[in-house]
Design a protein around this motif. Sequence first.
Motif, PDB file in Angstrom:
ATOM      1  N   UNK A  66      27.151   1.358 -14.971  1.00  0.00           N
ATOM      2  CA  UNK A  66      27.333   1.976 -13.795  1.00  0.00           C
ATOM      3  C   UNK A  66      27.598   0.795 -12.746  1.00  0.00           C
ATOM      4  N   UNK A  67      27.515  -0.193 -12.874  1.00  0.00           N
ATOM      5  CA  UNK A  67      27.743  -1.398 -12.104  1.00  0.00           C
ATOM      6  C   UNK A  67      26.292  -2.044 -11.185  1.00  0.00           C
ATOM      7  N   UNK A  68      26.550  -3.104 -10.809  1.00  0.00           N
ATOM      8  CA  UNK A  68      25.301  -3.927  -9.979  1.00  0.00           C
ATOM      9  C   UNK A  68      25.121  -3.048  -8.833  1.00  0.00           C
ATOM     10  N   UNK A  69      25.931  -2.810  -7.856  1.00  0.00           N
ATOM     11  CA  UNK A  69      25.692  -2.036  -6.586  1.00  0.00           C
ATOM     12  C   UNK A  69      24.973  -0.824  -6.725  1.00  0.00           C
ATOM     13  N   UNK A  70      25.597  -0.155  -7.733  1.00  0.00           N
ATOM     14  CA  UNK A  70      25.114   1.427  -7.772  1.00  0.00           C
ATOM     15  C   UNK A  70      23.901   1.440  -8.562  1.00  0.00           C
ATOM     16  N   UNK A  71      23.491   0.299  -9.289  1.00  0.00           N
ATOM     17  CA  UNK A  71      22.061   0.289  -9.918  1.00  0.00           C
ATOM     18  C   UNK A  71      20.981   0.025  -8.794  1.00  0.00           C
ATOM     19  N   UNK A  72      21.363  -0.913  -7.900  1.00  0.00           N
ATOM     20  CA  UNK A  72      20.439  -1.133  -6.682  1.00  0.00           C
ATOM     21  C   UNK A  72      20.349  -0.223  -5.845  1.00  0.00           C
ATOM     22  N   UNK A  73      21.461   0.820  -5.482  1.00  0.00           N
ATOM     23  CA  UNK A  73      21.217   1.895  -4.779  1.00  0.00           C
ATOM     24  C   UNK A  73      20.743   2.898  -5.348  1.00  0.00           C
ATOM     25  N   UNK A  74      20.655   3.180  -6.695  1.00  0.00           N
ATOM     26  CA  UNK A  74      19.687   4.065  -7.708  1.00  0.00           C
ATOM     27  C   UNK A  74      18.426   3.847  -7.560  1.00  0.00           C
ATOM     28  N   UNK A  75      18.120   2.570  -7.654  1.00  0.00           N
ATOM     29  CA  UNK A  75      16.606   1.816  -7.409  1.00  0.00           C
ATOM     30  C   UNK A  75      16.209   2.262  -6.354  1.00  0.00           C
ATOM     31  N   UNK A  76      16.861   1.786  -4.952  1.00  0.00           N
ATOM     32  CA  UNK A  76      16.390   1.841  -3.700  1.00  0.00           C
ATOM     33  C   UNK A  76      15.967   3.673  -3.321  1.00  0.00           C
ATOM     34  N   UNK A  77      16.818   4.325  -4.012  1.00  0.00           N
ATOM     35  CA  UNK A  77      16.958   5.910  -3.701  1.00  0.00           C
ATOM     36  C   UNK A  77      15.520   6.375  -4.311  1.00  0.00           C
ATOM     37  N   UNK A  78      15.225   5.922  -5.756  1.00  0.00           N
ATOM     38  CA  UNK A  78      14.042   6.208  -6.362  1.00  0.00           C
ATOM     39  C   UNK A  78      12.995   5.640  -5.703  1.00  0.00           C
ATOM     40  N   UNK A  79      12.806   4.595  -5.208  1.00  0.00           N
ATOM     41  CA  UNK A  79      11.808   3.945  -4.277  1.00  0.00           C
ATOM     42  C   UNK A  79      11.565   4.852  -3.076  1.00  0.00           C
ATOM     43  N   UNK A  80      12.640   5.397  -2.407  1.00  0.00           N
ATOM     44  CA  UNK A  80      12.662   5.936  -1.028  1.00  0.00           C
ATOM     45  C   UNK A  80      11.971   7.402  -1.337  1.00  0.00           C
ATOM     46  N   UNK A  81      12.038   7.827  -2.415  1.00  0.00           N
ATOM     47  CA  UNK A  81      11.546   9.088  -3.048  1.00  0.00           C
ATOM     48  C   UNK A  81       9.968   8.934  -3.246  1.00  0.00           C
ATOM     49  N   UNK A  82       9.685   7.632  -3.695  1.00  0.00           N
ATOM     50  CA  UNK A  82       8.331   7.541  -4.119  1.00  0.00           C
ATOM     51  C   UNK A  82       7.679   7.108  -3.078  1.00  0.00           C
ATOM     52  N   UNK A  83       7.975   6.086  -2.312  1.00  0.00           N
ATOM     53  CA  UNK A  83       7.229   5.500  -1.239  1.00  0.00           C
ATOM     54  C   UNK A  83       7.596   5.476   0.040  1.00  0.00           C
ATOM     55  N   UNK A  84       8.913   4.604   0.249  1.00  0.00           N
ATOM     56  CA  UNK A  84       9.162   4.336   1.524  1.00  0.00           C
ATOM     57  C   UNK A  84      10.081   5.247   2.161  1.00  0.00           C
ATOM     58  N   UNK A  85       9.916   4.863   3.503  1.00  0.00           N
ATOM     59  CA  UNK A  85      10.545   5.916   4.634  1.00  0.00           C
ATOM     60  C   UNK A  85      12.098   5.448   4.629  1.00  0.00           C
ATOM     61  N   UNK A  86      12.370   4.098   4.447  1.00  0.00           N
ATOM     62  CA  UNK A  86      13.749   3.643   4.454  1.00  0.00           C
ATOM     63  C   UNK A  86      14.011   2.592   3.325  1.00  0.00           C
TER      64      UNK A  86
END
Length: 220
Positions: free
Chosen positions: A93-113
């Motif tokens: 899926x690519x480097x950038x998309x993997x980072x985006x997916x991980x950030x989205x997962x963390x945002x759902x789990x804990x972070x406001x942004x």
Amino acid sequence: MLDKIKQQQEFDEEISRTQTEIQEQTLKYIGWELHDNVGQLLAYANMQMNMLATKAGDDMKDIVKNTSDVIKESLKEVRSLSRSLNNDVILNIGFEQSITNELNRLKRMKFASAELHIKGEKKELPNKKHEIVIFRILQEFFSNSVKYSEAKSLQIVLDYQPSKLIIKASDDGNGFDMESTDKGAGLINMQSRAELINASFELFSKPNEGVQLTLTYPYQ
């Protein structure tokens, strides 16, 4: 003497590569287990809840629906986590998309942004496997932010320059005193992975000022 030093360096590098390969295989296996076993169980539980919803009385429908929603969200999180652990998926899926997916997962789990910002014109890394190494370093940074920082936001910047890629990761959490804090396994892992791909690694933090990571990866 020089030959012995060179042999020791080559031996240390080979050990580091072997450890990284073993870690990647372990993460891939865990990802498979999460997707195939835990994911299947949650999917089955969700199917059972859907069947129960058709027979539930009016006084139970809201409870059944809420439980079903929790199962669906859990299934979504398990599948998202399993993808982030599998290096083949990251490469696909690519480097950038993997980072985006991980950030989205963390945002759902804990972070406001949790945001990714990209500067410059994208350049492909000369070795695709290095994308996985950089992603794992960022994952370690995220993990530390989740466990220790009490941060509310994460920010990642990918700055594509002509001869190098500069990756900056930061959180707005508690931070720590770098002089009095011992190096933990997470920091050691990040440093050793950076050395493996000839990238420079800098971590800066002060109490109550968050943590900033700068990774400079030369294209050659």
